[in-house]
Structures are given as structure tokens and as C-alpha cells.
Design a protein around this motif. Structure first.
Motif, short mmCIF file in Angstrom:
data_model
loop_
_atom_site.label_atom_id
_atom_site.label_comp_id
_atom_site.label_asym_id
_atom_site.label_seq_id
_atom_site.Cartn_x
_atom_site.Cartn_y
_atom_site.Cartn_z
N LYS A 59 64.62 91.62 19.58
CA LYS A 59 65.16 90.27 19.78
C LYS A 59 64.98 89.82 21.22
CE LYS A 59 66.86 88.02 16.97
NZ LYS A 59 66.30 86.93 16.13
N VAL A 60 65.19 90.73 22.17
CA VAL A 60 64.99 90.41 23.59
C VAL A 60 63.52 90.07 23.84
CG1 VAL A 60 64.98 91.38 25.93
CG2 VAL A 60 66.97 91.67 24.46
N THR A 61 62.61 90.82 23.23
CA THR A 61 61.19 90.54 23.38
C THR A 61 60.85 89.16 22.84
OG1 THR A 61 60.62 92.88 23.28
CG2 THR A 61 58.86 91.33 22.76
N GLU A 62 61.40 88.81 21.68
CA GLU A 62 61.19 87.48 21.11
C GLU A 62 61.67 86.41 22.09
OE1 GLU A 62 63.13 87.02 17.31
OE2 GLU A 62 62.30 88.92 16.60
N GLU A 64 62.01 86.62 25.36
CA GLU A 64 61.15 86.57 26.54
C GLU A 64 59.82 85.90 26.22
OE1 GLU A 64 61.10 90.70 27.60
OE2 GLU A 64 62.90 90.49 28.85
N GLU A 65 59.26 86.18 25.05
CA GLU A 65 58.00 85.56 24.66
C GLU A 65 58.14 84.07 24.47
OE1 GLU A 65 56.77 87.88 21.30
OE2 GLU A 65 55.95 89.48 22.57
N GLU A 66 59.26 83.62 23.91
CA GLU A 66 59.52 82.19 23.75
C GLU A 66 59.62 81.53 25.12
OE1 GLU A 66 62.71 80.97 21.22
OE2 GLU A 66 62.04 82.30 19.60
N GLY A 67 60.28 82.19 26.05
CA GLY A 67 60.43 81.65 27.39
C GLY A 67 59.09 81.51 28.08
N GLN A 68 58.21 82.45 27.89
CA GLN A 68 56.88 82.39 28.51
C GLN A 68 56.04 81.30 27.84
OE1 GLN A 68 55.21 86.32 28.35
NE2 GLN A 68 56.60 87.11 29.90
N ALA A 69 56.21 81.12 26.54
CA ALA A 69 55.45 80.10 25.82
C ALA A 69 55.85 78.70 26.27
CB ALA A 69 55.65 80.25 24.32
N LEU A 70 57.10 78.56 26.68
CA LEU A 70 57.59 77.24 27.13
C LEU A 70 57.19 76.96 28.58
CD1 LEU A 70 61.15 77.30 25.55
CD2 LEU A 70 59.13 76.09 24.71
N SER A 71 56.79 77.98 29.30
CA SER A 71 56.44 77.80 30.72
C SER A 71 55.10 77.13 30.88
CB SER A 71 56.39 79.15 31.43
OG SER A 71 57.64 79.76 31.37
#
Length: 71
Positions: A59-62, A64-71
Motif C-alpha cells: 500500500k505504501v508503494t502504491e 509513493e507511485e501515485e505521488g510520483q505519477a502526479l509530479s
């Protein structure tokens, strides 16, 4: 992030599984003591803790990946 992830996955586990994880991984109680309290063997406690930790990590990985996708 841990608190958020823990809330997200909590509903995926039976109460006994969650308690085994919480008491040992978060509260830092000894596996032997928790096993005795929950009337389970140590292997069950280790397995439960491992399953919950793995799911929280996913869940933490998900997150973090969402956060990077929004950057």
C-alpha cells in the motif's frame, strides 16, 4: 504514510491477524507473550505479522507511485 496505509488495509484482515501484527510490530511486545495471550502458536503470530507487513508495504508503494505519477 504508515498510519494511512494501516487504515487502508486493516479491513482486509481478521481481528486476530491484525492483533498479532499490531501487538508485536507496533507495540513491540514479545511474540511468545502475544501467542500466549491470543492462544495461538508462535508460527501463527509470525505468519500473521508478516502478511500484514507485506500488505502495508504494498500500500505504501502504491501511495509513493501515485505521488510520483502526479509530479
Amino acid at each position: 504514510v504508515f498510519r494511512w496505509a494501516a487504515r487502508q488495509v486493516r479491513k482486509e484482515f481478521h481481528e486476530a491477524t491484525w492483533n498479532a501484527f499490531w501487538l508485536t510490530a507496533v507495540e513491540g511486545r514479545a511474540v511468545e507473550a502475544v501467542a500466549k495471550e491470543l492462544e495461538k502458536n508462535r508460527g501463527v503470530i509470525y505468519a500473521a505479522r508478516s502478511r500484514v507487513i507485506r500488505r502495508i508495504q504494498e500500500k505504501v508503494t502504491e501511495y509513493e507511485e501515485e505521488g510520483q505519477a502526479l509530479s
